[in-house]
Design an enzyme around this catalytic site. Structure first.
Site, short mmCIF file in Angstrom:
data_model
loop_
_atom_site.label_atom_id
_atom_site.label_comp_id
_atom_site.label_asym_id
_atom_site.label_seq_id
_atom_site.Cartn_x
_atom_site.Cartn_y
_atom_site.Cartn_z
N PHE A 504 21.04 23.01 2.88
CA PHE A 504 22.11 23.00 1.90
C PHE A 504 23.01 24.22 1.98
O PHE A 504 24.13 24.21 1.54
CB PHE A 504 21.50 22.94 0.50
CG PHE A 504 20.50 24.04 0.26
CD1 PHE A 504 20.92 25.30 -0.10
CD2 PHE A 504 19.14 23.81 0.45
CE1 PHE A 504 20.00 26.32 -0.29
CE2 PHE A 504 18.22 24.83 0.26
CZ PHE A 504 18.65 26.10 -0.09
N ASP A 616 13.05 15.31 -4.55
CA ASP A 616 12.91 16.29 -3.47
C ASP A 616 11.92 17.39 -3.86
O ASP A 616 12.20 18.57 -3.71
CB ASP A 616 14.28 16.87 -3.11
CG ASP A 616 14.27 17.50 -1.71
OD1 ASP A 616 13.32 17.23 -0.94
OD2 ASP A 616 15.21 18.26 -1.40
#
Ligand SMILES: *[C@@H]1O[C@H](CO)[C@@H](O)[C@H](O)[C@H]1NC(C)=O
Ligand SMILES: *[C@@H]1O[C@H](CO)[C@@H](O)[C@H](O)[C@H]1NC(C)=O
Ligand SMILES: *[C@@H]1O[C@H](CO)[C@@H](O)[C@H](O)[C@H]1NC(C)=O
Ligand SMILES: *[C@@H]1O[C@H](CO)[C@@H](O)[C@H](O)[C@H]1NC(C)=O
Ligand SMILES: *[C@@H]1O[C@H](CO)[C@@H](O)[C@H](O)[C@H]1NC(C)=O
Ligand SMILES: *[C@@H]1O[C@H](CO)[C@@H](O)[C@H](O)[C@H]1NC(C)=O
Ligand SMILES: *[C@@H]1O[C@H](CO)[C@@H](O)[C@H](O)[C@H]1NC(C)=O
Length: 806
Positions: A504, A616
């Site tokens: 990310f 997640d």
């Protein structure tokens, strides 16, 4: 010797064959001339229930019990010799002279017997199995069903059948309640009780010894105050009798062809179940405790719990937290105190609280015929009276219930519940108008101030080019932080301040001007987390508050730049602790961490206002604070649902390989059970100190789950444990954790326990079911995901996005 035993067992089996043949002319009554031997049964007249000898679950012990005749799953609704089992099939159940049932084993010892509760002497006693599932002992020629001398309904096991009264019979002196089994294989009395408590005004309780686990409150004319689902439900009609002869609770089924009862499970949950003829299973219709507001007195004195709020605990009107610091950190046990002390002399008044589960009535006073006005007057006359309400809510309401001292265990429902009038100092009441003026003045000031701040920021934003997320109004409650301020706080995003990086982007440590430490998640421009996920994270986490979730402090958007600002966690993430052998954690810390994670997930799944599926969960997303309390972070992939949705389907599968459940990877189906799967992986990683995906073993190609499963099957689970963990004194807790981990990673989502059950399993020593084979129990290289992932640099850690092949 040997031949004698052989001949005995031969004759026994011959007897069994003989005795099991005449099933066609089944009977429901036994008398002194006809004892019941193992293999023979009584059948109630319409064939609903059967009495005989049975073997529970995988146990080899034998018991005398009653079960449903017409369902495929052996469900014993009553057990006679709960405490002393028969070890073979030589038992005999007899009825003897004064009307006593005795169970005798092969060597003639009395294993169990009834204790005739009614003094009548019965000359010709018979025992009859009724179609209600009740076994009664009576005089042979007296067919009046009320003239029995003993009934099994007075001595329930773990099941509350229709027509069975729980409670106190003042005439016979019998006090009947439900007791859980020790485990599904062992009917001996377990830790939990369910029944009526007679102190003060009677209530329905679920207890362990003298500790109240769950309180369902007093009867209010139509239902127990704490069970909204009991009123006008389509399944059963409850009733409650409270007079000089008895205090009892019973129910009838609305549809007599339905098979349904309440059962107290060995792990302490009371469930109303209905037999499902299609799936051949029990469906759960109601269960308690079901959420954290069901925990007795969770919000302390004068607190109230509302599951629709986060946090669930609040103070009653006119009260404030006693220990604000503890309260804010999620420890509500100190409860609330009055803003203004009562002053009995100058005259107090009352504030009405609506839709409540009435507080604990064990120290209450009542009168069934008073009106509400008389009730109020009486409460005012006694300085220690703190609240009053109607006893019976039917019609206009009637009766009077008074409380003295603290009000404990109040729950607020959305649109059920009744009115509770809480005593207040007169200044609180007279000052109501006055304080409203003060409040509105303060409000006006706040509004003006916030307008000023907004204008100020708008100006600055124009100057600096930062942009506000425009997505409704949810997230705008959150401070939008200034880009240059964050750049300064993190030393211009210097490498020295970098805490970690992933697919990310990067995470930096920063210190704001005021000295507050922050963690800044700076999303990379190519990040998998696009604007959608970013908004998602802000909106989703905005309302969450729990000590096992990381707190979002603010966010920033400027041009391509997107940042989230979190509270700083000095101990980084869990993966640093469990996979690096440099700082090994001892077992109590590991157990503390996995408990905290479980509570955090439970909060997401059912205690917060929205149902949230994280999607997640992995070691690198679990952050640790100073005291190694775990905090779940990274809500970029989370999905928020309305309370009623349980499952969703997506073509975009996101998550981290090794933590994703099979149904999610393969079919794109995710539900709370996919988070449970990830939690199971985490448990096994925490125990073993090994990553699921990087796991290597010389003997086989399985991943960590497969390895744990193989060891479990061989009874060698302790071989899984991280060698740096001291096994001494910890083995049972470790074995239990592995067992729970395996239950969570079972292949089929319906087999996995829900998070509420996981939390109960972790904190009690109830018996656990046997796990079935885990998902992904196949050689890894069959999975094409491997080849997709091998192209990326950090194979196991990265959060991936796949398009499901359907
Ligand atoms: C019967 O019970 C007694 C006492 O519990 C026990 O000593 C004996 O071994 C039992 N006999 C059989 C055949 O189970
Ligand atoms: C029967 O009841 C009496 C009095 O309640 C009690 O003392 C006795 O132990 C009981 N016997 C059995 C076998 O339960
Ligand atoms: C209580 O029992 C007595 C004796 O059986 C009976 O006369 C009386 O009516 C009962 N009272 C109530 C309220 O049921
Ligand atoms: C009662 O239940 C049976 C089976 O569960 C069902 O077929 C029947 O329609 C029900 N009757 C009523 C009146 O609901
Ligand atoms: C259960 O289903 C079977 C067939 O599926 C049917 O024959 C039977 O009557 C049903 N039992 C009840 C109690 O509805
Ligand atoms: C209950 O209230 C009624 C009506 O006010 C009164 O007549 C009665 O004496 C009260 N009973 C008790 C036990 O206080
Ligand atoms: C107030 O109520 C309490 C509890 O019932 C009682 O002990 C006390 O005597 C009462 N005081 C007065 C003044 O009636």
């Amino acid at each position: 010797m040997g031949s004698r035993r052989a001949s005995i067992s031969f004759s026994i089996s011959l007897m069994l064959i003989i005795l099991t043949i005449p099933d066609g002319n089944a009977i429901d009554t036994m008398d002194m001339a006809m004892p019941i031997r193992d293999g023979k049964t009584l059948l109630s007249s319409r064939g609903k229930f059967e009495l005989g000898f049975f073997r529970p679950g995988s146990s080899n012990n034998r018991y005398v019990g009653i079960w449903y005749k017409k369902i495929s799953l052996l469900t014993a609704v009553w057990v006679a010799n709960r405490e002393i089992p028969l070890v073979d099939s030589s038992g005999v159940l007899k009825i003897t002279d004064p009307g006593i049932l005795v169970l005798i084993n092969g060597s003639g010892h009395v294993i169990w017997s009834t204790n005739s509760s009614r003094s009548t002497w019965v000359k010709n006693p018979v025992a009859q199995l009724l179609d209600s599932g009740n076994l009664v002992v009576r005089e042979k020629n007296d067919e009046n069903p009320d003239n029995f001398v003993w009934q099994s309904f007075d001595y329930p096991s773990d099941i509350h059948l229709p027509g069975m009264k729980l409670g106190w019979d003042l005439v016979t002196g019998i006090d009947s309640h439900i007791t859980s089994w020790e485990s599904s294989d062992d009917p001996s009395p377990g830790r939990y009780n369910y029944g009526i408590d007679h102190h003060g005004y009677p209530q329905l309780f679920l207890t362990t010894g003298s500790v109240v686990q769950c309180r369902f409150g007093p009867w209010n004319g139509v239902r127990f105050s704490g069970i909204p689902g009991m009123n006008a439900n389509p399944i059963f009609t409850p009733w409650f009798v409270f007079n000089q002869n008895q205090t009892s609770y019973a129910y009838e089924l609305r549809n007599s062809s339905m098979i349904s009862h309440a059962v107290l499970k060995p792990y302490g949950q009371i469930q109303r179940v209905i037999w499902n003829n299609l799936t051949q299973e029990w469906d759960i219709y109601l269960a308690a405790p079901a959420d954290s507001c069901d925990t007795y007195a969770i919000c302390g004195a004068f607190g109230s719990c509302n599951i629709a709020n986060s946090p669930g605990c609040g103070c009653l009107k006119g009260f404030t937290p006693k220990s604000p610091k503890d309260w804010d950190s999620g420890d509500w046990s100190d409860g609330c105190v009055r803003l203004t002390q009562l002053d009995c002399k100058s005259g107090d008044g009352f504030i009405k609280n609506s839709n409540v589960k009435l507080p604990d009535t064990r120290h209450s006073w009542y009168n069934k015929s008073m009106t509400l006005n008389e009730c109020q007057r009486l409460c005012l006359q006694n300085c220690s009276c703190t609240a009053y309400s109607n006893l019976d809510v039917r019609g206009e309401g009637s009766g009077c219930l008074l409380w003295f001292n603290d009000l404990i265990d109040i729950r607020i429902f959305d649109d059920f519940g009744q009115d509770l009038y809480v005593r207040m100092a007169s200044s609180e009441l007279a000052g109501k108008k006055q304080s409203r003026i003060i409040v509105s003045t303060v409000l006006t000031a706040v509004v003006l101030l916030s307008i000023a701040i907004t204008l100020y920021f708008k100006k600055r934003r124009k100057k600096k080019g930062c942009d506000m997320v425009d997505n409704g109004n949810e997230e705008s409650e959150f401070p939008l932080l200034d880009f240059t301020e964050i750049a300064q706080a993190t030393g211009n995003f210097s490498d020295g301040n970098m805490l970690g990086k992933g697919g990310f982007g990067r995470v930096y440590k920063g210190i704001l001007k005021g000295g507050q430490e922050i963690a800044v998640k700076r999303l990379s421009k190519e990040s998998a987390q696009g604007l959608d996920e970013f908004k998602n994270e802000v909106i989703c986490i905005a309302k969450l508050q729990h000590r096992n979730l990381v707190k979002l402090l603010g966010y920033c958007i400027q041009a391509e730049e997107r940042m989230l600002i979190y509270e700083y966690m000095p101990n980084k993430s869990l993966d640093h602790f469990i996979f690096d052998q440099t700082m090994p954690l001892d077992w109590p810390k590991r157990f503390h961490i996995l408990n905290g994670i479980a509570r955090g997930i439970l909060y997401l799944h059912q205690d917060s206002r929205l149902r949230i599926i994280h999607r997640d969960l992995k070691a690198s997303n679990i952050l640790l604070d100073h005291d190694l309390n775990p905090k779940i972070s990274d809500f970029g992939m989370a999905r928020c649902f309305d309370g009623n949705e349980f499952e969703a389907n997506t073509r975009r599968v996101v998550g981290t390989y090794g933590y994703m459940s099979p149904e999610y990877v393969i079919d794109g189906i995710f539900s709370t059970k996919s988070d449970v799967f990830s939690f199971g992986v985490l448990v096994l990683e925490i125990v073993s100190g090994k990553r699921n995906t990087r796991f290597q073993h010389p003997d086989h190609h399985h991943n960590l789950l497969g390895h744990a499963w193989r060891l479990y099957k061989k009874g060698e689970s302790l071989k899984l444990v991280d060698p740096s963990v001291n096994l001494l004194n910890n083995t049972s807790q470790i074995l239990r954790s592995i067992h729970i981990g395996l239950l969570c990673v079972q292949q089929f989502p319906e087999d996995r326990p829900s998070m509420s059950v996981v939390v109960v399993m972790l904190s009690s020593d109830c018996e656990l079911p046997h796990p079935k084979q885990p998902g992904f129990f196949i050689p890894r290289n069959l999975w094409q995901i491997d080849s997709i992932l091998s192209k990326t640099e950090s194979v196991n850690e990265i959060t991936i996005t796949l398009v499901a092949s359907r």
